[in-house]
Design a protein around this motif. Structure first.
Motif, PDB file in Angstrom:
ATOM      1  N   TYR A  99       0.919  -1.362   0.056  1.00  0.00           N
ATOM      2  CA  TYR A  99       0.170  -0.055  -0.217  1.00  0.00           C
ATOM      3  C   TYR A  99       0.981   1.487   0.015  1.00  0.00           C
ATOM      4  O   TYR A  99       0.669   2.297  -0.836  1.00  0.00           O
ATOM      5  N   GLY A 100       1.995   1.302   0.834  1.00  0.00           N
ATOM      6  CA  GLY A 100       2.706   2.368   1.128  1.00  0.00           C
ATOM      7  C   GLY A 100       2.431   3.530   1.828  1.00  0.00           C
ATOM      8  O   GLY A 100       1.369   3.808   1.922  1.00  0.00           O
ATOM      9  N   SER A 101       3.392   4.403   2.329  1.00  0.00           N
ATOM     10  CA  SER A 101       3.214   5.311   2.958  1.00  0.00           C
ATOM     11  C   SER A 101       2.464   6.529   2.661  1.00  0.00           C
ATOM     12  O   SER A 101       2.111   7.486   3.035  1.00  0.00           O
ATOM     13  N   GLY A 102       2.649   6.529   1.074  1.00  0.00           N
ATOM     14  CA  GLY A 102       1.955   7.734   0.433  1.00  0.00           C
ATOM     15  C   GLY A 102       0.461   7.529   0.527  1.00  0.00           C
ATOM     16  O   GLY A 102      -0.465   8.551   0.184  1.00  0.00           O
ATOM     17  N   LEU A 103      -0.218   6.447   0.997  1.00  0.00           N
ATOM     18  CA  LEU A 103      -1.506   6.069   0.774  1.00  0.00           C
ATOM     19  C   LEU A 103      -1.831   5.787   2.331  1.00  0.00           C
ATOM     20  O   LEU A 103      -2.771   6.247   2.750  1.00  0.00           O
ATOM     21  N   LEU A 104      -1.119   4.997   3.053  1.00  0.00           N
ATOM     22  CA  LEU A 104      -1.444   4.223   4.606  1.00  0.00           C
ATOM     23  C   LEU A 104      -0.637   5.142   5.497  1.00  0.00           C
ATOM     24  O   LEU A 104       0.636   5.296   5.297  1.00  0.00           O
ATOM     25  N   ASP A 105      -1.454   5.546   6.540  1.00  0.00           N
ATOM     26  CA  ASP A 105      -0.839   6.065   7.657  1.00  0.00           C
ATOM     27  C   ASP A 105      -0.669   5.233   8.728  1.00  0.00           C
ATOM     28  O   ASP A 105       0.143   5.374   9.685  1.00  0.00           O
ATOM     29  N   GLY A 106      -1.481   4.358   8.894  1.00  0.00           N
ATOM     30  CA  GLY A 106      -1.525   3.359  10.183  1.00  0.00           C
ATOM     31  C   GLY A 106      -1.783   1.754   9.777  1.00  0.00           C
ATOM     32  O   GLY A 106      -2.662   1.847   8.667  1.00  0.00           O
ATOM     33  N   TRP A 107      -1.228   1.091  10.304  1.00  0.00           N
ATOM     34  CA  TRP A 107      -1.480  -0.509  10.008  1.00  0.00           C
ATOM     35  C   TRP A 107      -1.121  -1.394  11.282  1.00  0.00           C
ATOM     36  O   TRP A 107      -0.708  -1.193  12.147  1.00  0.00           O
ATOM     37  N   LEU A 108      -2.477  -2.335  11.586  1.00  0.00           N
ATOM     38  CA  LEU A 108      -2.434  -3.198  12.541  1.00  0.00           C
ATOM     39  C   LEU A 108      -1.935  -4.559  11.942  1.00  0.00           C
ATOM     40  O   LEU A 108      -2.531  -4.848  11.005  1.00  0.00           O
ATOM     41  N   VAL A 109      -1.158  -5.075  12.838  1.00  0.00           N
ATOM     42  CA  VAL A 109      -0.910  -6.577  12.525  1.00  0.00           C
ATOM     43  C   VAL A 109      -1.244  -7.298  13.738  1.00  0.00           C
ATOM     44  O   VAL A 109      -1.354  -6.732  14.895  1.00  0.00           O
ATOM     45  N   ASP A 110      -1.099  -8.655  13.410  1.00  0.00           N
ATOM     46  CA  ASP A 110      -1.764  -9.432  14.545  1.00  0.00           C
ATOM     47  C   ASP A 110      -0.587  -9.593  15.642  1.00  0.00           C
ATOM     48  O   ASP A 110       0.815  -9.265  15.085  1.00  0.00           O
ATOM     49  N   THR A 111      -0.823  -9.939  16.919  1.00  0.00           N
ATOM     50  CA  THR A 111       0.288 -10.091  17.736  1.00  0.00           C
ATOM     51  C   THR A 111       1.220 -11.188  17.367  1.00  0.00           C
ATOM     52  O   THR A 111       2.454 -11.121  17.796  1.00  0.00           O
ATOM     53  N   VAL A 112       0.859 -12.090  16.675  1.00  0.00           N
ATOM     54  CA  VAL A 112       1.677 -13.202  16.140  1.00  0.00           C
ATOM     55  C   VAL A 112       2.809 -12.332  15.235  1.00  0.00           C
ATOM     56  O   VAL A 112       3.886 -13.188  14.940  1.00  0.00           O
ATOM     57  N   ASP A 113       2.605 -11.269  14.505  1.00  0.00           N
ATOM     58  CA  ASP A 113       3.534 -10.809  13.657  1.00  0.00           C
ATOM     59  C   ASP A 113       4.143  -9.462  14.285  1.00  0.00           C
ATOM     60  O   ASP A 113       4.561  -8.625  13.592  1.00  0.00           O
ATOM     61  N   ALA A 114       4.179  -9.499  15.859  1.00  0.00           N
ATOM     62  CA  ALA A 114       4.771  -8.399  16.487  1.00  0.00           C
ATOM     63  C   ALA A 114       6.051  -7.937  16.021  1.00  0.00           C
ATOM     64  O   ALA A 114       6.227  -6.752  15.915  1.00  0.00           O
ATOM     65  N   GLU A 115       6.747  -8.854  15.613  1.00  0.00           N
ATOM     66  CA  GLU A 115       8.098  -8.365  15.028  1.00  0.00           C
ATOM     67  C   GLU A 115       8.175  -7.748  13.738  1.00  0.00           C
ATOM     68  O   GLU A 115       9.155  -7.208  13.539  1.00  0.00           O
ATOM     69  N   SER A 116       7.192  -7.579  13.011  1.00  0.00           N
ATOM     70  CA  SER A 116       6.950  -6.981  11.846  1.00  0.00           C
ATOM     71  C   SER A 116       6.703  -5.290  11.936  1.00  0.00           C
ATOM     72  O   SER A 116       6.688  -4.827  10.999  1.00  0.00           O
ATOM     73  N   VAL A 117       6.165  -4.955  13.193  1.00  0.00           N
ATOM     74  CA  VAL A 117       5.981  -3.881  13.493  1.00  0.00           C
ATOM     75  C   VAL A 117       7.109  -2.807  13.291  1.00  0.00           C
ATOM     76  O   VAL A 117       6.974  -1.713  12.566  1.00  0.00           O
ATOM     77  N   THR A 118       7.985  -2.959  13.518  1.00  0.00           N
ATOM     78  CA  THR A 118       9.240  -2.261  13.300  1.00  0.00           C
ATOM     79  C   THR A 118       9.594  -2.034  11.754  1.00  0.00           C
ATOM     80  O   THR A 118       9.809  -1.130  11.370  1.00  0.00           O
ATOM     81  N   ARG A 119       9.733  -3.063  11.135  1.00  0.00           N
ATOM     82  CA  ARG A 119       9.776  -2.892   9.706  1.00  0.00           C
ATOM     83  C   ARG A 119       8.600  -1.948   8.870  1.00  0.00           C
ATOM     84  O   ARG A 119       8.967  -1.132   7.963  1.00  0.00           O
ATOM     85  N   VAL A 120       7.537  -2.171   9.451  1.00  0.00           N
ATOM     86  CA  VAL A 120       6.297  -1.321   8.831  1.00  0.00           C
ATOM     87  C   VAL A 120       6.609   0.155   9.371  1.00  0.00           C
ATOM     88  O   VAL A 120       6.481   1.025   8.419  1.00  0.00           O
ATOM     89  N   ARG A 121       7.023   0.290  10.537  1.00  0.00           N
ATOM     90  CA  ARG A 121       7.387   1.761  10.936  1.00  0.00           C
ATOM     91  C   ARG A 121       8.494   2.211  10.107  1.00  0.00           C
ATOM     92  O   ARG A 121       8.611   3.530   9.831  1.00  0.00           O
TER      93      ARG A 121
END
Lengths: 327, 327
Positions: free
Chosen positions: B269-291
């Motif tokens: 989707y990209g930051s040009g479109l998306l401001d916030g993203w929820l991932v599941d708790t099992v994917d908590a390690e991906s939070v850093t990558r998304v940020r």
């Protein structure tokens, strides 16, 4: 033996089942009425053709005489929930499939006769079923509807589709005129005139003489082909004891100025078209009058109470046709 | 609060039910995907719009997530008996009514948006449901079908309708390309751009990012309007633990070169479109990558196991939107 039958809906279909039993080896062509066809929900519905097809193909609702056996009405309920009318025409879920397939084939460019043949490929009615015409013919009935505003005021005179008169209004108001709209421009469907020309016998089952057989005869060329075929044309009276066996034939007979008697219907067809006529035993006294009109006539039981009784009627019709031929 | 939601079928519809509980006083406009619309038996079928309408209107088959509750399939059985296909698409008797009413209204000249509103007059989904476009857009999938002739021979490459890929083939072969045919010429339906411009929050539910949300974004003007709206745009990952929560999103993600992970979808989707993203708790390690991709991100439970769990997800999305607005 090649037999051509002009058929409406329930009466014609039930007679045909008896005819198949009475003449199992006959080559039967049915010319079906399409004047009561109607477009509903964007679909082309052919009630008479379907009644013949379902009845002879083993799919009919035996009790009501039309529609499918083991039918459900969920689609119709949902259409009503959407406020999509009309609600007075009873299309069942199984029945809808026939109309959807027909409508798709018509939209793809097939004529109604080809569509009917394709539908019959499934139902295998054991007869060749032809629509009277591939052209659109729609029977309209002129009525005066009671004025809902004032009991004194004049009613509203309008033309309604035959199905609206028959099914929605239940023929509760007099039919002032019956008009097969489009019939004058219609051509007989492929095979119709050929079947008549090649027939050994032509039968009019106890179908409605105005809106069923009459509509078929209104397609230019069909009446003439029958009159010129030079083979016995025999009919069975749909009127028994001055009342229609079923349906409301008396209502539309009045519109064309014909009284509801077995003899009057024979005279309405006339000796130019009809060679033989069967009346019910309760109408035995009318035999003389019909014979006086130049039509061979006999009184036999004409109630299609079951298949055997119907087959006996068909046998009587074929016997009368033989006598016509020998006369 | 005015919320705009871009929705596909089952996932979007279930999320919306949670959102309605989470924000009972919100003014919700749903922009529905129509790329999986299909013509069947001469009828226009809009699976995603109907799934949203039936789910929010209380008519959905809860177990399967699509189609009507208390459904029967007599019409479909009869169509099969006529040899009229396709048989792989499960249209029930009740469901057919929706398609018949829609097709009649379209034939009468109403645009799909007006038809959808009329259908919703019955279902009262409690949201404003708009098709993404009144123009025809049809998602096609390029596949190579196994060659039935020879095991050695090359397969047949062809484009199939998304429904054929999804329902008939069950995504059993790789999707080589996904093309929203007609999207480039399509215009957003009346009200779509206005709703986006007036929104306080825009949400992407855990719908398929390629064939649901992606198709909506492919209609010229919609992606730009969302990017330019100046309000928080928050999505929920449809991928949990490297697999789609339901459906086969991984199959079509591969076609657009996106790996099946929560983070990769956010980057898609990209930051040009998306401001916030929820991932599941099992994917908590991906939070850093998304940020790191410039998108605010948090890990919360994302399984729509029941209405309360779904409402909690919707609340988390709205909370994240608020944080976006304050950031």
């Amino acid at each position: 033996m090649r037999i051509v039958v002009l058929a409406g809906g329930i009466g014609g279909a039930r007679f045909l089942r008896g005819l198949k039993q009475a003449a199992p080896n006959a080559d039967i062509t049915v010319i079906g009425n399409t004047g009561d066809d109607i477009h509903l929900f964007g679909l082309k519905v052919c009630p008479d053709l379907d009644t013949v097809m379902y009845t002879l193909g083993g799919g009919i609702n035996e009790e009501q005489g039309w529609g499918r056996a083991e039918e459900t009405f969920h689609l119709k309920e949902e259409l009503a929930a959407y406020g999509a009318g009309p609600e007075w025409f009873g299309l069942g879920d199984r029945d809808f499939a026939t109309h959807i397939v027909r409508t798709q084939m018509l939209a793809a460019g097939y004529p109604l006769s080809a569509v009917t043949q394709a539908l019959c490929d499934r139902w295998k009615p054991g007869v060749r079923l032809l629509p009277m015409s591939d052209d659109r013919v729609e029977t309209h009935v002129a009525v005066t509807l009671p004025d809902s505003g004032s009991a004194e005021g004049p009613g509203e005179r309008k033309a309604v589709h035959f199905q609206e008169y028959w099914v929605r209004l239940r023929a509760s108001v007099p039919a002032e005129a019956v008009v097969p709209v489009g019939a004058e421009q219609a051509k007989p469907a492929p095979g119709v005139l050929e079947a008549i020309a090649e027939a050994d016998v032509i039968l009019f089952p106890p179908s409605n003489p105005v809106v069923s057989v009459g509509t078929i005869l209104a397609v230019p060329g069909i009446r003439e082909a029958i009159a010129d075929a030079g083979v016995p044309v025999v009919g069975l009276s749909p009127i028994v004891g001055d009342a229609p066996v079923r349906g409301m034939a008396d209502k539309v007979l009045a519109a064309v100025g014909v009284e509801s008697t077995a003899a009057a219907v024979a005279e309405h067809y006339g000796s130019g078209l009809l060679d033989g006529w069967l009346v019910d035993t309760v109408d035995a006294e009318s035999v003389t009058r019909v014979r006086a009109a130049g039509i061979l006539c006999r009184a036999v039981p004409l109630m299609m109470t079951d298949l055997d009784a119907t087959a006996r009627m068909a046998r009587e019709a074929l016997t009368l046709a033989q006598e016509v031929g020998e006369a």
